[in-house]
Design a protein around this motif. Sequence first.
Motif, mmCIF file in Angstrom:
data_model
loop_
_atom_site.group_PDB
_atom_site.id
_atom_site.type_symbol
_atom_site.label_atom_id
_atom_site.label_comp_id
_atom_site.label_asym_id
_atom_site.label_seq_id
_atom_site.Cartn_x
_atom_site.Cartn_y
_atom_site.Cartn_z
ATOM 1 N N ASN A 142 46.813 21.359 23.427
ATOM 2 C CA ASN A 142 46.563 22.802 23.506
ATOM 3 C C ASN A 142 45.075 23.132 23.600
ATOM 4 O O ASN A 142 44.695 24.302 23.674
ATOM 5 C CB ASN A 142 47.179 23.517 22.300
ATOM 6 C CG ASN A 142 46.577 23.081 20.971
ATOM 7 O OD1 ASN A 142 45.608 22.317 20.925
ATOM 8 N ND2 ASN A 142 47.154 23.562 19.868
ATOM 9 N N GLY A 143 44.237 22.108 23.600
ATOM 10 C CA GLY A 143 42.803 22.311 23.740
ATOM 11 C C GLY A 143 42.114 22.838 22.506
ATOM 12 O O GLY A 143 40.925 23.146 22.549
ATOM 13 N N ALA A 144 42.819 22.917 21.376
ATOM 14 C CA ALA A 144 42.245 23.513 20.172
ATOM 15 C C ALA A 144 41.475 22.524 19.317
ATOM 16 O O ALA A 144 40.690 22.931 18.458
ATOM 17 C CB ALA A 144 43.361 24.145 19.329
ATOM 18 N N ARG A 145 41.697 21.194 19.555
ATOM 19 C CA ARG A 145 41.066 20.189 18.708
ATOM 20 C C ARG A 145 40.585 19.006 19.546
ATOM 21 O O ARG A 145 41.042 18.806 20.665
ATOM 22 C CB ARG A 145 42.059 19.666 17.660
ATOM 23 C CG ARG A 145 42.430 20.648 16.576
ATOM 24 C CD ARG A 145 43.573 20.078 15.757
ATOM 25 N NE ARG A 145 43.781 20.803 14.518
ATOM 26 C CZ ARG A 145 44.926 20.879 13.868
ATOM 27 N NH1 ARG A 145 45.990 20.242 14.338
ATOM 28 N NH2 ARG A 145 45.023 21.556 12.737
ATOM 29 N N TYR A 146 39.704 18.233 18.930
ATOM 30 C CA TYR A 146 39.301 16.955 19.497
ATOM 31 C C TYR A 146 39.501 15.878 18.434
ATOM 32 O O TYR A 146 39.141 16.060 17.270
ATOM 33 C CB TYR A 146 37.825 16.967 19.923
ATOM 34 C CG TYR A 146 37.527 17.910 21.057
ATOM 35 C CD1 TYR A 146 37.878 17.592 22.366
ATOM 36 C CD2 TYR A 146 36.898 19.129 20.810
ATOM 37 C CE1 TYR A 146 37.601 18.466 23.409
ATOM 38 C CE2 TYR A 146 36.618 20.007 21.838
ATOM 39 C CZ TYR A 146 36.976 19.670 23.138
ATOM 40 O OH TYR A 146 36.699 20.540 24.168
ATOM 41 N N ALA A 147 40.079 14.771 18.861
ATOM 42 C CA ALA A 147 40.164 13.586 18.014
ATOM 43 C C ALA A 147 39.010 12.674 18.396
ATOM 44 O O ALA A 147 38.837 12.333 19.569
ATOM 45 C CB ALA A 147 41.497 12.880 18.218
ATOM 46 N N ILE A 148 38.213 12.288 17.429
ATOM 47 C CA ILE A 148 37.027 11.478 17.667
ATOM 48 C C ILE A 148 37.169 10.153 16.923
ATOM 49 O O ILE A 148 37.476 10.132 15.722
ATOM 50 C CB ILE A 148 35.756 12.204 17.190
ATOM 51 C CG1 ILE A 148 35.628 13.565 17.885
ATOM 52 C CG2 ILE A 148 34.518 11.356 17.445
ATOM 53 C CD1 ILE A 148 34.505 14.428 17.331
ATOM 54 N N LEU A 149 36.979 9.059 17.636
ATOM 55 C CA LEU A 149 36.981 7.737 17.017
ATOM 56 C C LEU A 149 35.548 7.380 16.636
ATOM 57 O O LEU A 149 34.636 7.475 17.463
ATOM 58 C CB LEU A 149 37.550 6.698 17.976
ATOM 59 C CG LEU A 149 39.048 6.830 18.265
ATOM 60 C CD1 LEU A 149 39.465 5.866 19.373
ATOM 61 C CD2 LEU A 149 39.886 6.583 17.008
ATOM 62 N N ALA A 150 35.371 6.967 15.358
ATOM 63 C CA ALA A 150 34.021 6.697 14.873
ATOM 64 C C ALA A 150 34.076 5.772 13.661
ATOM 65 O O ALA A 150 35.117 5.625 13.016
ATOM 66 C CB ALA A 150 33.323 8.007 14.506
ATOM 67 N N ASN A 176 37.775 21.079 15.188
ATOM 68 C CA ASN A 176 38.190 22.182 16.050
ATOM 69 C C ASN A 176 37.341 22.209 17.320
ATOM 70 O O ASN A 176 36.243 21.646 17.368
ATOM 71 C CB ASN A 176 38.043 23.526 15.320
ATOM 72 C CG ASN A 176 39.113 23.724 14.262
ATOM 73 O OD1 ASN A 176 40.136 23.032 14.261
ATOM 74 N ND2 ASN A 176 38.875 24.657 13.337
ATOM 75 N N ALA A 177 37.851 22.881 18.335
ATOM 76 C CA ALA A 177 37.166 22.907 19.623
ATOM 77 C C ALA A 177 35.764 23.492 19.530
ATOM 78 O O ALA A 177 34.887 23.147 20.330
ATOM 79 C CB ALA A 177 37.993 23.678 20.649
ATOM 80 N N ASP A 178 35.530 24.364 18.540
ATOM 81 C CA ASP A 178 34.197 24.953 18.387
ATOM 82 C C ASP A 178 33.300 24.140 17.464
ATOM 83 O O ASP A 178 32.198 24.566 17.127
ATOM 84 C CB ASP A 178 34.305 26.395 17.883
ATOM 85 C CG ASP A 178 34.981 26.488 16.512
ATOM 86 O OD1 ASP A 178 35.333 25.422 15.942
ATOM 87 O OD2 ASP A 178 35.155 27.613 16.015
ATOM 88 N N GLY A 179 33.775 22.955 17.057
ATOM 89 C CA GLY A 179 32.975 22.071 16.224
ATOM 90 C C GLY A 179 33.097 22.307 14.736
ATOM 91 O O GLY A 179 32.411 21.643 13.951
ATOM 92 N N THR A 180 33.965 23.217 14.333
ATOM 93 C CA THR A 180 34.101 23.543 12.915
ATOM 94 C C THR A 180 35.260 22.784 12.274
ATOM 95 O O THR A 180 36.120 22.226 12.956
ATOM 96 C CB THR A 180 34.324 25.055 12.724
ATOM 97 O OG1 THR A 180 35.569 25.416 13.351
ATOM 98 C CG2 THR A 180 33.181 25.852 13.347
#
Length: 640
Positions: A142-150, A176-180
Amino acid sequence: MRLVLFTILFVSSLATSFAQTASKHPFTAADWSTLHSAEPQAISADGQTILYVVNHGAAKGPAQHEWWTIRPDGTHAQKLDLPADFHPEGFTRDALALYGAFKINNQMQFAVFALNGLSATATPQTAVFLPNGMEAAKASPNGARYAILANPRAHDPEEGVHTVVEPNETSLYVVNADGTQGQWWCPDLKMISGSPASLAWAGNSNSLAVLSSTPNLGYHAIHSFIDVCSASGARRVTEVPDSAQTIGWIDGGREIAFIGTTNHVLTPEHVWTVPAAGGVAVDRTPDLDATAIALKEDPHRRVWVQVNRGVRTEIDVFGDNMLTRKCEWADGFVNTLPVLSEYQGSTEQTVFAVEDPAHSANLAVPGPSGLQRITHEGDEEIAKLDLGTVQTVHWTSKEGIALEGIVTFPPGYTKGKQYPFLVLPHGGPEASDLLGLDPFSQIVAGMGYVVLQPEYRGSTGYGATFLEAIYQHFGDRAFRDVDSATDYAIAQGWANPKRLAIFGWSAGGFMTSWTVTQTNRYRAAVEGAGITDWASFIWTSDIQQFDYDDRWTDADPEPFRKFSAVDFADKVTTPLLILHGANDHRVPTFQGLEFYAILAARGKTARMVEYPGSPHFPTLWEQRIDVFREISDWLKKYNP
């Protein structure tokens, strides 16, 4: 008058054609450094904009990468003026920005750049700072989040002073998509693969299927694990007692598919599924006579599978527990899974990368009669080259093993004439040569050689039994297959039996170093980053290598000495050139140094060249060019 005019035009046309042919030259390492290719990266949700990267070398320094956009019909190609340290991974849901990795304080951190007014000096509109940077990212449907591998560990304040030897960790950070509201999801999962293909968002964008495995250090067996991860924690779906890779949801989210195996060499090669609620995984392609390399699911509930069939790869669709061929490239191979929008409700536009012996990798989209190219990177450079003709060949070895290979003839090849010959076993070894524009083969063919790339036992693309045959038998079965390629070339009348050479890199380097301890038929040999001492290699490579032989080296070293060139150095009579990166962690540099030192002490004809700072294969183009300068000089001297 008409006859005279026709004759003049004909002679003029013939002269022009002759001049064009004469102006062409054989493929060289310098030509390789200028050759352009293209690979797709992402597609906007409306299907109208494709993001792709153009790759090429240089006279010096690392490879160059240019980011472009283009429409599916091949029009409106536009180069993006991105910041030098930004590597985009995809479009945002509204296609007004790109997300990806951006170097900040020498770490790659997650960032989003607005496309409007993007320039090399632009600053990100969103940035996420993690203690050790990021490895990869994936947007939710839905474009609302990003999953980041780190890496979740705290940053080591003594980094640069020391390095602690311990397994690498990779966990999942969701923002969240806005970085929050960023937080670590499922913090107990610390060994996730660093590739976005190890993650698959569920359709509701509230959870992910996650693939992880035992690390290289501290284990003597590979196990893989599938979990469903959300903000509330992880739920174990299944434990896979072997290696696995790439993951996706199928059947409306009721099952999870992945590429797995049960063969001893642990190379994933079949499509497996497991109920998302949990259970035992099942091999859904047990009779596959090829190799399933990777899979991915799309927002339209299709599961795409990249299938290696010998020297070709195709794209299949998996459904109803079977594979159905969807796309292929008639003259070569499809070298990527399809790239399409990752967002729900997006247009069903796909793009692939295709390659063949006369063209470098380029973008292709489905058309009325199959895939059609929409970019033409490299064509301008290739038009100036006199490439050697490439053919797929088949033969049966003395053992009765049916084998396939790719032969590259020198430019201007004359049928019936014998040429100097070089056999070029591929690396991996669980890999295969593909029917594309192969720089190694074309450069050596440009030196006047017939080059044959044999798909020996242990290669992918020929089914599980063929692949598994290399287990505990790399030094005999695979060796005999490679040597049979030379027999075949001689029998065909291509190869001058008095002017034979062998060259390989990595696993092909092992094959070279091992071959010169077993036969003196080759007049010259070149080994690049080859394994020469199995017992030490298995424990010191940066990835698991005991899939060649899982016996304990300290319990009984004899099985590992059996195929180690360092234990047979006294038998070498072939002049051997050893090339190795000085910073190689895949096949540690001492593998080449140990063999060279023994050969030199025994008075053998050998030369070793190290490349400062180089990993498993040089990344700096001046070093790559030097590799083939060394090879050319060696072959001229010892196989004239």
